[in-house]
Design a protein around this motif. Structure first.
Motif, PDB file in Angstrom:
ATOM      1  N   UNK A  76       0.717  -1.184  -0.176  1.00  5.90           N
ATOM      2  CA  UNK A  76      -0.055  -0.001   0.058  1.00  5.90           C
ATOM      3  C   UNK A  76       0.703   1.142  -0.021  1.00  5.90           C
ATOM      4  N   UNK A  77       0.244   2.395  -0.495  1.00  9.70           N
ATOM      5  CA  UNK A  77       0.771   3.742  -0.378  1.00  9.70           C
ATOM      6  C   UNK A  77       2.123   3.768  -1.273  1.00  9.70           C
ATOM      7  N   UNK A  78       2.274   3.052  -2.324  1.00  6.22           N
ATOM      8  CA  UNK A  78       3.356   3.170  -3.143  1.00  6.22           C
ATOM      9  C   UNK A  78       3.561   4.169  -4.141  1.00  6.22           C
ATOM     10  N   UNK A  79       4.770   4.589  -4.324  1.00  7.15           N
ATOM     11  CA  UNK A  79       5.057   5.604  -5.148  1.00  7.15           C
ATOM     12  C   UNK A  79       5.894   4.943  -6.472  1.00  7.15           C
ATOM     13  N   UNK A  80       6.124   5.386  -7.727  1.00  5.66           N
ATOM     14  CA  UNK A  80       6.961   4.737  -8.551  1.00  5.66           C
ATOM     15  C   UNK A  80       8.225   4.124  -7.676  1.00  5.66           C
ATOM     16  N   UNK A  81       8.865   5.301  -7.097  1.00  4.68           N
ATOM     17  CA  UNK A  81      10.311   4.727  -6.514  1.00  4.68           C
ATOM     18  C   UNK A  81      10.098   3.465  -5.653  1.00  4.68           C
ATOM     19  N   UNK A  82       8.872   3.586  -4.803  1.00  6.44           N
ATOM     20  CA  UNK A  82       8.668   2.437  -3.856  1.00  6.44           C
ATOM     21  C   UNK A  82       8.698   1.171  -4.975  1.00  6.44           C
ATOM     22  N   UNK A  83       7.837   1.223  -5.987  1.00  4.97           N
ATOM     23  CA  UNK A  83       7.502   0.167  -6.698  1.00  4.97           C
ATOM     24  C   UNK A  83       8.940  -0.590  -7.468  1.00  4.97           C
ATOM     25  N   UNK A  84       9.872   0.377  -7.838  1.00 10.66           N
ATOM     26  CA  UNK A  84      11.121   0.026  -8.658  1.00 10.66           C
ATOM     27  C   UNK A  84      12.082  -0.532  -7.601  1.00 10.66           C
ATOM     28  N   UNK A  85      12.199  -0.173  -6.220  1.00 14.93           N
ATOM     29  CA  UNK A  85      13.171  -0.861  -5.260  1.00 14.93           C
ATOM     30  C   UNK A  85      12.693  -2.000  -4.715  1.00 14.93           C
ATOM     31  N   UNK A  86      11.189  -2.180  -4.744  1.00 16.85           N
ATOM     32  CA  UNK A  86      10.497  -3.155  -3.985  1.00 16.85           C
ATOM     33  C   UNK A  86      10.542  -4.459  -5.079  1.00 16.85           C
ATOM     34  N   UNK A  87      10.232  -4.027  -6.277  1.00 19.94           N
ATOM     35  CA  UNK A  87      10.361  -4.995  -7.269  1.00 19.94           C
ATOM     36  C   UNK A  87      11.644  -5.789  -7.450  1.00 19.94           C
ATOM     37  N   UNK A  88      12.753  -4.811  -7.496  1.00 19.79           N
ATOM     38  CA  UNK A  88      14.073  -5.462  -7.499  1.00 19.79           C
ATOM     39  C   UNK A  88      14.220  -6.526  -6.307  1.00 19.79           C
ATOM     40  N   UNK A 116       0.836  14.964   2.929  1.00 21.83           N
ATOM     41  CA  UNK A 116       2.223  14.361   2.188  1.00 21.83           C
ATOM     42  C   UNK A 116       2.316  13.249   1.605  1.00 21.83           C
ATOM     43  N   UNK A 117       3.169  13.071   0.332  1.00 21.78           N
ATOM     44  CA  UNK A 117       3.518  12.167  -0.503  1.00 21.78           C
ATOM     45  C   UNK A 117       2.372  12.358  -1.829  1.00 21.78           C
ATOM     46  N   UNK A 118       1.698  13.675  -1.685  1.00 19.78           N
ATOM     47  CA  UNK A 118       0.804  13.908  -2.606  1.00 19.78           C
ATOM     48  C   UNK A 118       1.071  15.133  -3.383  1.00 19.78           C
ATOM     49  N   UNK A 119       0.799  15.323  -4.800  1.00 15.58           N
ATOM     50  CA  UNK A 119       1.200  16.559  -5.266  1.00 15.58           C
ATOM     51  C   UNK A 119      -0.256  17.382  -5.532  1.00 15.58           C
ATOM     52  N   UNK A 120      -0.508  18.329  -4.296  1.00 14.05           N
ATOM     53  CA  UNK A 120      -1.372  19.117  -4.178  1.00 14.05           C
ATOM     54  C   UNK A 120      -1.376  20.329  -4.831  1.00 14.05           C
ATOM     55  N   UNK A 121      -0.538  20.558  -5.827  1.00 18.22           N
ATOM     56  CA  UNK A 121      -0.266  21.932  -6.099  1.00 18.22           C
ATOM     57  C   UNK A 121      -1.117  22.413  -6.965  1.00 18.22           C
ATOM     58  N   UNK A 177      13.121  13.165   4.837  1.00 18.19           N
ATOM     59  CA  UNK A 177      14.450  12.793   5.352  1.00 18.19           C
ATOM     60  C   UNK A 177      15.220  11.219   5.011  1.00 18.19           C
ATOM     61  N   UNK A 178      14.328  10.273   4.756  1.00 21.21           N
ATOM     62  CA  UNK A 178      14.863   9.025   4.736  1.00 21.21           C
ATOM     63  C   UNK A 178      15.184   8.914   3.049  1.00 21.21           C
ATOM     64  N   UNK A 179      14.820   9.631   2.506  1.00 22.31           N
ATOM     65  CA  UNK A 179      14.528   9.333   0.929  1.00 22.31           C
ATOM     66  C   UNK A 179      15.889   9.404   0.414  1.00 22.31           C
ATOM     67  N   UNK A 180      16.993   8.437   0.270  1.00 25.47           N
ATOM     68  CA  UNK A 180      18.056   8.443  -0.185  1.00 25.47           C
ATOM     69  C   UNK A 180      18.350   7.118  -1.153  1.00 25.47           C
ATOM     70  N   UNK A 181      18.912   6.939  -2.080  1.00 22.49           N
ATOM     71  CA  UNK A 181      19.128   5.573  -2.795  1.00 22.49           C
ATOM     72  C   UNK A 181      19.663   4.377  -1.672  1.00 22.49           C
ATOM     73  N   UNK A 182      20.545   4.663  -0.849  1.00 20.86           N
ATOM     74  CA  UNK A 182      21.114   3.624   0.109  1.00 20.86           C
ATOM     75  C   UNK A 182      19.800   3.432   1.000  1.00 20.86           C
ATOM     76  N   UNK A 183      19.091   4.355   1.506  1.00 21.65           N
ATOM     77  CA  UNK A 183      17.944   3.822   2.350  1.00 21.65           C
ATOM     78  C   UNK A 183      16.904   3.192   1.627  1.00 21.65           C
TER      79      UNK A 183
END
Ligand code: NAD
Length: 332
Positions: free
Chosen positions: A6-18, A267-272, A297-303
Protein backbone atom coordinates in the motif's frame (compact mmCIF):
# COMPACT_ATOMS: atom_id res chain seq x y z
CA UNK A 1 4.09 -15.29 -0.97
CA UNK A 2 1.60 -12.74 -2.28
CA UNK A 3 2.04 -9.32 -0.65
CA UNK A 4 -0.36 -6.38 -1.03
CA UNK A 5 1.78 -3.24 -0.96
CA UNK A 6 0.00 0.00 0.00
CA UNK A 7 0.85 3.71 -0.34
CA UNK A 8 3.34 3.07 -3.11
CA UNK A 9 5.04 5.63 -5.33
CA UNK A 10 6.90 4.75 -8.55
CA UNK A 11 10.16 4.82 -6.53
CA UNK A 12 8.81 2.32 -3.98
CA UNK A 13 7.72 0.04 -6.82
CA UNK A 14 11.15 0.18 -8.46
CA UNK A 15 13.15 -0.69 -5.32
CA UNK A 16 10.65 -3.23 -3.96
CA UNK A 17 10.27 -5.06 -7.29
CA UNK A 18 14.03 -5.58 -7.50
CA UNK A 19 14.21 -6.87 -3.90
CA UNK A 20 11.11 -9.08 -4.36
CA UNK A 21 12.65 -10.77 -7.39
CA UNK A 22 15.68 -11.73 -5.33
CA UNK A 23 13.50 -12.94 -2.42
CA UNK A 24 11.08 -14.67 -4.83
CA UNK A 25 8.00 -12.84 -3.56
CA UNK A 26 4.97 -11.71 -5.51
CA UNK A 27 3.90 -8.07 -5.01
CA UNK A 28 0.63 -6.32 -5.85
CA UNK A 29 0.97 -2.54 -5.69
CA UNK A 30 -1.68 -0.05 -4.60
CA UNK A 31 -1.08 3.69 -4.43
CA UNK A 32 -3.98 4.04 -1.99
CA UNK A 33 -3.42 4.22 1.78
CA UNK A 34 -4.29 1.17 3.86
CA UNK A 35 -7.08 1.71 6.38
CA UNK A 36 -10.23 -0.18 7.39
CA UNK A 37 -11.97 0.86 4.14
CA UNK A 38 -9.22 -0.16 1.74
CA UNK A 39 -8.24 -3.36 3.64
CA UNK A 40 -10.38 -5.64 1.37
CA UNK A 41 -8.01 -4.78 -1.51
CA UNK A 42 -5.53 -7.15 0.15
CA UNK A 43 -7.82 -10.17 -0.42
CA UNK A 44 -5.78 -13.11 -1.74
CA UNK A 45 -2.53 -11.92 -0.14
CA UNK A 46 -0.91 -13.38 2.99
CA UNK A 47 0.94 -10.16 3.90
CA UNK A 48 0.49 -6.41 3.63
CA UNK A 49 3.41 -4.05 3.23
CA UNK A 50 2.75 -0.54 4.56
CA UNK A 51 4.36 2.84 5.22
CA UNK A 52 4.22 5.65 7.79
CA UNK A 53 0.77 7.07 7.04
CA UNK A 54 -1.17 3.84 6.60
CA UNK A 55 -3.65 3.53 9.45
CA UNK A 56 -3.61 0.06 10.98
CA UNK A 57 -6.05 0.67 13.80
CA UNK A 58 -8.13 -2.08 15.45
CA UNK A 59 -10.83 -1.93 12.75
CA UNK A 60 -8.33 -2.21 9.90
CA UNK A 61 -6.51 -5.13 11.55
CA UNK A 62 -9.79 -6.96 12.15
CA UNK A 63 -10.56 -6.59 8.41
CA UNK A 64 -7.08 -7.86 7.51
CA UNK A 65 -7.44 -10.85 9.84
CA UNK A 66 -10.82 -11.70 8.29
CA UNK A 67 -9.28 -12.03 4.81
CA UNK A 68 -6.38 -14.17 6.03
CA UNK A 69 -3.52 -11.66 6.35
CA UNK A 70 -0.80 -13.09 8.61
CA UNK A 71 2.03 -10.55 8.31
CA UNK A 72 2.18 -6.75 8.46
CA UNK A 73 5.53 -5.68 7.00
CA UNK A 74 6.26 -2.03 7.76
CA UNK A 75 8.79 -0.51 5.38
CA UNK A 76 9.83 2.03 8.02
CA UNK A 77 11.31 2.05 11.53
CA UNK A 78 8.45 3.66 13.50
CA UNK A 79 5.33 1.59 14.28
CA UNK A 80 3.12 4.17 16.02
CA UNK A 81 0.47 3.71 13.27
CA UNK A 82 -0.16 0.03 14.13
CA UNK A 83 -2.45 -1.18 16.93
CA UNK A 84 -0.02 -3.82 18.19
CA UNK A 85 -2.37 -5.26 20.78
CA UNK A 86 -5.11 -5.98 18.20
CA UNK A 87 -2.50 -7.41 15.81
CA UNK A 88 -1.25 -9.69 18.57
CA UNK A 89 -4.73 -10.82 19.63
CA UNK A 90 -5.49 -11.79 16.00
CA UNK A 91 -2.16 -13.62 15.67
CA UNK A 92 -0.70 -11.20 13.12
CA UNK A 93 3.07 -10.73 13.08
CA UNK A 94 4.35 -7.17 12.67
CA UNK A 95 7.76 -6.65 11.06
CA UNK A 96 9.61 -3.38 10.55
CA UNK A 97 12.92 -2.05 9.25
CA UNK A 98 14.69 -1.19 12.51
CA UNK A 99 17.63 0.60 10.85
CA UNK A 100 18.20 1.35 7.20
CA UNK A 101 20.23 4.49 6.84
CA UNK A 102 20.33 6.67 9.94
CA UNK A 103 22.77 8.79 7.90
CA UNK A 104 19.98 9.73 5.48
CA UNK A 105 17.81 11.25 8.22
CA UNK A 106 20.74 12.78 10.13
CA UNK A 107 22.13 14.41 6.97
CA UNK A 108 18.69 15.80 6.06
CA UNK A 109 18.39 17.20 9.58
CA UNK A 110 21.71 18.99 9.19
CA UNK A 111 20.69 20.19 5.70
CA UNK A 112 17.62 21.81 7.30
CA UNK A 113 19.74 23.44 10.01
CA UNK A 114 22.17 24.88 7.46
CA UNK A 115 19.42 26.03 5.11
CA UNK A 116 17.43 27.80 7.85
CA UNK A 117 20.50 29.34 9.46
CA UNK A 118 22.01 30.71 6.24
CA UNK A 119 18.59 31.35 4.60
CA UNK A 120 19.49 29.32 1.53
CA UNK A 121 15.79 28.86 0.70
CA UNK A 122 15.35 32.64 0.54
CA UNK A 123 18.60 33.26 -1.34
CA UNK A 124 17.64 30.65 -3.96
CA UNK A 125 14.39 32.44 -4.74
CA UNK A 126 15.90 35.91 -4.53
CA UNK A 127 18.83 35.39 -6.89
CA UNK A 128 16.59 33.77 -9.51
CA UNK A 129 14.76 37.10 -9.67
CA UNK A 130 17.96 39.11 -9.95
CA UNK A 131 17.86 40.23 -6.30
CA UNK A 132 21.36 39.95 -4.84
CA UNK A 133 20.68 41.96 -1.67
CA UNK A 134 21.93 40.38 1.59
CA UNK A 135 19.35 42.12 3.78
CA UNK A 136 17.54 39.56 5.92
CA UNK A 137 20.01 36.76 5.16
CA UNK A 138 22.24 37.11 8.25
CA UNK A 139 23.12 33.76 9.84
CA UNK A 140 25.34 32.64 12.71
CA UNK A 141 28.43 30.41 13.03
CA UNK A 142 27.47 26.91 14.13
CA UNK A 143 30.84 26.53 15.86
CA UNK A 144 30.41 26.96 19.63
CA UNK A 145 26.60 26.82 19.54
CA UNK A 146 24.69 24.25 21.59
CA UNK A 147 22.76 21.63 19.66
CA UNK A 148 20.18 19.86 21.84
CA UNK A 149 19.24 16.36 20.70
CA UNK A 150 16.09 14.67 21.98
CA UNK A 151 16.63 10.92 21.53
CA UNK A 152 20.17 9.67 20.98
CA UNK A 153 19.51 6.40 19.18
CA UNK A 154 20.69 5.59 15.65
CA UNK A 155 19.75 8.93 14.09
CA UNK A 156 20.42 11.21 17.06
CA UNK A 157 23.92 9.73 17.39
CA UNK A 158 24.71 10.52 13.72
CA UNK A 159 23.45 14.08 14.21
CA UNK A 160 25.71 14.37 17.27
CA UNK A 161 28.70 13.14 15.25
CA UNK A 162 28.13 15.67 12.47
CA UNK A 163 27.47 18.48 14.97
CA UNK A 164 30.74 17.72 16.76
CA UNK A 165 32.46 17.99 13.37
CA UNK A 166 31.10 21.54 13.07
CA UNK A 167 32.59 22.38 16.49
CA UNK A 168 29.20 22.55 18.21
CA UNK A 169 28.58 21.73 21.86
CA UNK A 170 26.14 18.83 21.93
CA UNK A 171 23.67 18.23 24.76
CA UNK A 172 20.95 15.60 24.84
CA UNK A 173 17.93 14.23 26.62
CA UNK A 174 17.20 10.50 26.49
CA UNK A 175 15.86 8.22 29.26
CA UNK A 176 18.54 5.71 28.13
CA UNK A 177 21.79 7.63 27.62
CA UNK A 178 23.96 6.21 24.87
CA UNK A 179 27.64 5.51 25.75
CA UNK A 180 28.60 6.11 22.09
CA UNK A 181 27.26 9.66 22.43
CA UNK A 182 28.94 10.19 25.78
CA UNK A 183 32.22 9.16 24.09
CA UNK A 184 31.60 11.93 21.53
CA UNK A 185 31.40 14.46 24.36
CA UNK A 186 27.60 14.71 24.46
CA UNK A 187 26.28 15.96 27.82
CA UNK A 188 22.98 14.52 29.00
CA UNK A 189 20.63 16.98 30.67
CA UNK A 190 17.11 16.82 32.12
CA UNK A 191 14.42 17.77 29.57
CA UNK A 192 13.80 21.29 30.89
CA UNK A 193 17.49 22.19 30.95
CA UNK A 194 18.05 20.87 27.45
CA UNK A 195 15.11 22.85 26.10
CA UNK A 196 16.24 26.08 27.76
CA UNK A 197 19.94 25.77 26.83
CA UNK A 198 19.83 24.70 23.19
CA UNK A 199 20.43 27.16 20.36
CA UNK A 200 19.16 24.44 18.03
CA UNK A 201 16.80 21.76 19.31
CA UNK A 202 16.36 18.67 17.13
CA UNK A 203 13.93 15.79 17.74
CA UNK A 204 14.97 12.15 17.18
CA UNK A 205 12.82 10.12 19.59
CA UNK A 206 10.00 7.77 18.54
CA UNK A 207 6.36 8.84 18.90
CA UNK A 208 5.03 7.16 22.06
CA UNK A 209 2.52 8.23 24.73
CA UNK A 210 5.55 9.68 26.60
CA UNK A 211 6.82 11.75 23.68
CA UNK A 212 3.42 12.95 22.36
CA UNK A 213 3.68 16.76 22.25
CA UNK A 214 7.12 16.66 23.87
CA UNK A 215 7.36 20.18 22.47
CA UNK A 216 4.28 21.69 24.11
CA UNK A 217 3.28 25.21 25.25
CA UNK A 218 5.70 25.09 28.19
CA UNK A 219 8.63 23.88 26.04
CA UNK A 220 8.00 26.65 23.50
CA UNK A 221 7.85 29.25 26.28
CA UNK A 222 11.04 28.03 27.98
CA UNK A 223 13.15 27.61 24.83
CA UNK A 224 16.02 30.05 24.38
CA UNK A 225 14.42 33.08 22.73
CA UNK A 226 14.89 32.75 18.97
CA UNK A 227 16.20 29.16 19.05
CA UNK A 228 15.84 26.90 16.02
CA UNK A 229 13.63 23.82 16.20
CA UNK A 230 13.92 20.85 13.84
CA UNK A 231 11.52 17.91 13.71
CA UNK A 232 12.41 14.92 11.54
CA UNK A 233 11.00 12.34 14.01
CA UNK A 234 7.18 12.13 13.96
CA UNK A 235 4.79 15.05 13.65
CA UNK A 236 2.96 14.60 16.94
CA UNK A 237 6.18 14.82 18.98
CA UNK A 238 5.61 18.57 18.62
CA UNK A 239 2.39 20.52 19.16
CA UNK A 240 2.26 22.43 15.87
CA UNK A 241 -0.22 25.05 17.10
CA UNK A 242 2.17 25.98 19.91
CA UNK A 243 5.03 26.24 17.41
CA UNK A 244 2.96 28.62 15.27
CA UNK A 245 2.33 30.70 18.41
CA UNK A 246 6.07 30.63 19.20
CA UNK A 247 6.97 31.67 15.65
CA UNK A 248 4.55 34.59 15.86
CA UNK A 249 6.00 35.92 19.12
CA UNK A 250 9.63 35.21 18.15
CA UNK A 251 10.24 32.54 20.81
CA UNK A 252 10.86 30.03 18.00
CA UNK A 253 13.47 31.66 15.76
CA UNK A 254 13.07 29.17 12.92
CA UNK A 255 11.45 25.81 12.34
CA UNK A 256 12.43 22.93 10.07
CA UNK A 257 9.61 20.43 9.68
CA UNK A 258 9.94 17.14 7.81
CA UNK A 259 7.04 15.47 9.63
CA UNK A 260 3.68 16.93 10.53
CA UNK A 261 0.93 15.87 12.95
CA UNK A 262 -1.69 15.92 10.18
CA UNK A 263 0.58 14.80 7.34
CA UNK A 264 -1.45 11.73 6.39
CA UNK A 265 -3.85 13.71 4.18
CA UNK A 266 -1.19 15.89 2.61
CA UNK A 267 2.29 14.42 2.34
CA UNK A 268 3.43 12.19 -0.54
CA UNK A 269 0.83 13.81 -2.82
CA UNK A 270 0.96 16.57 -5.44
CA UNK A 271 -1.60 19.12 -4.23
CA UNK A 272 -0.13 22.00 -6.25
CA UNK A 273 -3.42 22.66 -8.07
CA UNK A 274 -5.56 22.37 -4.93
CA UNK A 275 -6.46 24.74 -2.10
CA UNK A 276 -4.75 23.60 1.12
CA UNK A 277 -7.56 22.87 3.59
CA UNK A 278 -5.32 22.55 6.65
CA UNK A 279 -5.13 26.05 8.17
CA UNK A 280 -2.22 25.26 10.50
CA UNK A 281 -0.11 23.94 7.62
CA UNK A 282 -1.18 26.87 5.43
CA UNK A 283 -0.11 29.31 8.18
CA UNK A 284 3.25 27.54 8.57
CA UNK A 285 3.83 27.88 4.82
CA UNK A 286 3.66 31.68 5.12
CA UNK A 287 6.62 32.13 7.52
CA UNK A 288 9.95 33.07 5.91
CA UNK A 289 11.76 31.25 8.74
CA UNK A 290 9.97 27.90 8.28
CA UNK A 291 11.29 25.17 6.01
CA UNK A 292 8.95 22.30 5.22
CA UNK A 293 9.88 19.04 3.53
CA UNK A 294 7.27 16.33 3.03
CA UNK A 295 8.69 13.43 5.06
CA UNK A 296 11.68 13.09 2.78
CA UNK A 297 14.49 12.77 5.34
CA UNK A 298 14.80 9.01 4.73
CA UNK A 299 14.71 9.36 0.95
CA UNK A 300 18.15 8.38 -0.35
CA UNK A 301 19.19 5.62 -2.74
CA UNK A 302 20.98 3.77 0.08
CA UNK A 303 17.99 3.95 2.43
CA UNK A 304 15.48 2.87 -0.24
CA UNK A 305 17.72 -0.09 -1.19
CA UNK A 306 18.04 -1.20 2.44
CA UNK A 307 14.34 -0.68 3.22
CA UNK A 308 13.35 -2.86 0.24
CA UNK A 309 15.98 -5.52 1.02
CA UNK A 310 15.07 -5.82 4.73
CA UNK A 311 11.33 -5.79 4.05
CA UNK A 312 11.53 -8.56 1.47
CA UNK A 313 13.95 -10.55 3.68
CA UNK A 314 11.33 -10.37 6.47
CA UNK A 315 8.59 -11.60 4.11
CA UNK A 316 10.84 -14.45 2.89
CA UNK A 317 11.77 -15.44 6.47
CA UNK A 318 8.10 -15.41 7.49
CA UNK A 319 7.17 -17.60 4.52
CA UNK A 320 9.87 -20.14 5.36
CA UNK A 321 9.77 -20.17 9.20
CA UNK A 322 6.61 -18.36 10.32
CA UNK A 323 8.72 -15.83 12.23
CA UNK A 324 10.74 -12.71 11.39
CA UNK A 325 13.95 -11.38 12.95
CA UNK A 326 12.60 -7.82 12.67
CA UNK A 327 9.34 -8.49 14.57
CA UNK A 328 7.88 -5.69 16.68
CA UNK A 329 7.25 -7.23 20.08
CA UNK A 330 4.33 -5.95 22.12
CA UNK A 331 5.59 -4.74 25.48
CA UNK A 332 3.29 -4.17 28.45
P1 NAD B 1 16.18 4.59 17.75
O1 NAD B 1 15.22 3.61 18.33
O2 NAD B 1 17.54 4.13 17.34
O3 NAD B 1 16.39 5.80 18.78
C1 NAD B 1 15.34 6.42 19.47
C2 NAD B 1 15.91 7.01 20.75
O4 NAD B 1 14.86 7.75 21.38
C3 NAD B 1 16.38 5.94 21.76
O5 NAD B 1 17.69 6.22 22.20
C4 NAD B 1 15.37 6.05 22.90
O6 NAD B 1 15.94 5.76 24.18
C5 NAD B 1 14.97 7.52 22.78
N1 NAD B 1 13.74 7.83 23.48
C6 NAD B 1 12.69 7.01 23.78
N2 NAD B 1 11.77 7.67 24.51
C7 NAD B 1 12.26 8.92 24.69
C8 NAD B 1 11.77 10.06 25.38
N3 NAD B 1 10.62 10.03 26.08
N4 NAD B 1 12.50 11.18 25.34
C9 NAD B 1 13.70 11.23 24.69
N5 NAD B 1 14.21 10.17 24.03
C10 NAD B 1 13.49 9.03 24.02
O7 NAD B 1 15.42 5.27 16.53
P2 NAD B 1 16.05 6.04 15.29
O8 NAD B 1 16.35 5.07 14.20
O9 NAD B 1 17.12 6.95 15.76
O10 NAD B 1 14.78 6.88 14.80
C11 NAD B 1 14.19 7.86 15.64
C12 NAD B 1 12.84 8.24 15.07
O11 NAD B 1 13.04 8.95 13.84
C13 NAD B 1 11.95 7.04 14.67
O12 NAD B 1 11.20 6.56 15.76
C14 NAD B 1 11.05 7.65 13.61
O13 NAD B 1 9.87 8.13 14.22
C15 NAD B 1 11.87 8.82 13.06
N6 NAD B 1 12.26 8.61 11.66
C16 NAD B 1 11.94 9.57 10.75
C17 NAD B 1 12.31 9.41 9.42
C18 NAD B 1 12.01 10.47 8.38
O14 NAD B 1 12.11 10.19 7.18
N7 NAD B 1 11.68 11.69 8.77
C19 NAD B 1 12.98 8.25 9.02
C20 NAD B 1 13.31 7.30 9.99
C21 NAD B 1 12.95 7.47 11.31
Amino acid sequence: MRVAVFSTTPDDQLYLTEAAERAKQQLVFFDTKLDATSAPLAEGAKAVCVFVNDLLDAKCIEELAKIGIKLIALRCAGFNNVDLSTASSHGLTVARVPAYSPYAVAEHTVAMILCLNRKIHRAYNRTREGNFSLTGLLGFDLRGKTIGIVGTGEIGTRVATIARGFGCLVAAYDPSPNPACEALGVHYLPKQELVSQADILTLHCPLTPDTFHFIDRNAVDTMKHGAMLINTSRGAVADTRQIVRGLKNGQVGSFGMDVYEEEADVFFRDLSDKVIQDDVLARLMTFPNVLITGHQAFFTHEAMTEIARTTMASVEAFEKTGTVPTAVILTA
